[in-house]
Design a protein around this motif. Sequence first.
Motif: not given
Length: 567
Positions: A444-449
């Motif tokens: 999920h964190g990489l999806r934001v990035l």
Amino acid sequence: MQATCRVRVLGGFGVAVDGRPVPTDAWRSRRAADLVKLLAIEAGHRMHREQAMASLWPELPADAAGANLRKAVHYARRALGGPEAIDVTGHVLTLWPGAALDCDLERFDRAADTALASGDASTCAAAAALYGGDLLPEDRYEWWAEERRTKVRTRYVALLRAAGDWARLLELDETDEEAHRALMRRHLAAGRRREALRQFELLRRALRERIGVGPDAETVALYESALAEGADPPSVAQTVAVTLANGLVAWGRRNLAEAERLAKRARALALDANLGHELGEASTLLALVAYARGTWHEQFRREFVDSVRRSTELETAVFDAHLCFQEFYLYGPEGHEGAEAFGRDLLDIATAAGSTGGRALAHLLLGEFALLSGDLDGAATQLSRSWVAAEATGCASAQSIALERAAEARVRQGDRSAAVALLDRAMPLARASGIRSHLVIRVHGLRVLAAGGVVDALSAVRDGERLLASEHVCDPCSMGFRTEAARACARANDLGRARRHLAEAERISGLWQGGPWTAALWEVRAELRRAAGQASQAAALFLEAADQFATLGRPWEAHRCRAAADA
């Protein structure tokens, strides 16, 4: 005739005036609805205008916040049907002062007061039945609702405990040890020994997955007494469970020698019985002890050497147990210094042993080192090798991390669509892995990035927030999501939400001082200052973050922060 107004804030927001529900589209302004919510949950449904301004527009100067408040009052009155809906006398706002106002929160509070004062179980159960759900769940990230939400939920839990409604308590919190223990005793009293043993296993799994601890000594003793009641001796798996539980009790008391002794005993039993899951738990406890002693590298190398000679199932269990520690090693206070030499050593060991799974983990470590050092081509090569080897052995966790880090490399190369495609492949693997609570939030964190714009970024933030609201995740593994979510919210000028994520990130970072997390927090603070129009302060904080990233050998992040400072 006196108007009537019913307001629902438990389990969701809704208003009905004279029996007619106010439709969602009647709220022409989101802040108009927020103002009604704010007054509904306040004692007496009254609030000073400055308090309302500070709650809803904390980042604005008084004049601008005052103008917004006047608009919110206007639109709230229109939605509710007239100027009498919100009275403004002097500097005080009051919700429906001349109407018969019924609020579900107020009814619950009155019933809870009476029930808890009486101490009667049936009265407490009746009061608990009035709890319609968490306070304003759709506003989970609004700070003005958080304190009231926590307070009312705490009272609900107290009512369930007083009523002895242990099953409902476990629906709220599956780590509630008192509830598990009470159900174990209830099962034993009714002659349901198997159910009591199963209840202990449910508790043990919940504590391990959600908090990373074991049951306390009283619960372990109850489990041992339940085992002793059986006609047959305990199975190997049950013996290992008791040994690990007592080892975690020793760990909790910081008796490292006893924790290590019990972990080694559990590990030996699990190896003899080919119990992969239990072997992984024993390895996790040994890793905790080794980390506390500063000997994690040596411990992991010993287990790596032993594991690459065993079956794929046992090998994967040990790797999963250590993956979170490996990630902390790379992203913790010491940075990734020495990671390349360590990875080369592991690769040599795995190659000599003919271990495909071992090569997957070694290539993963080398790929992550290359990524953090700014060698994107080298990272792509190593991460591709890791993924291929991990797929061959069926190690979902290593596949997920390899794809996740390959996606990060794509973002750095400017190919966001390729990054999103890799993350789409990583997510189901993360969910299927044995360490789901660590891996899903990272994706999920990489999806934001990787999001291509503010709208996509906020959509990715909401997805991550829903996960955090519904599942437990590993705190250190959530740092990437927290910092990226805070940055995205700041860029979207949703400063209250950004501050909430920053506060959580600061709490987690406080457990492990130094390292790239500290630098990332400076970058988030800079984003908040920039969003608030404080350009010079933002530039100074960006430069502070850049210097810290550069010191840690993180060139990509350092360049990003310097570019932001220049802008």
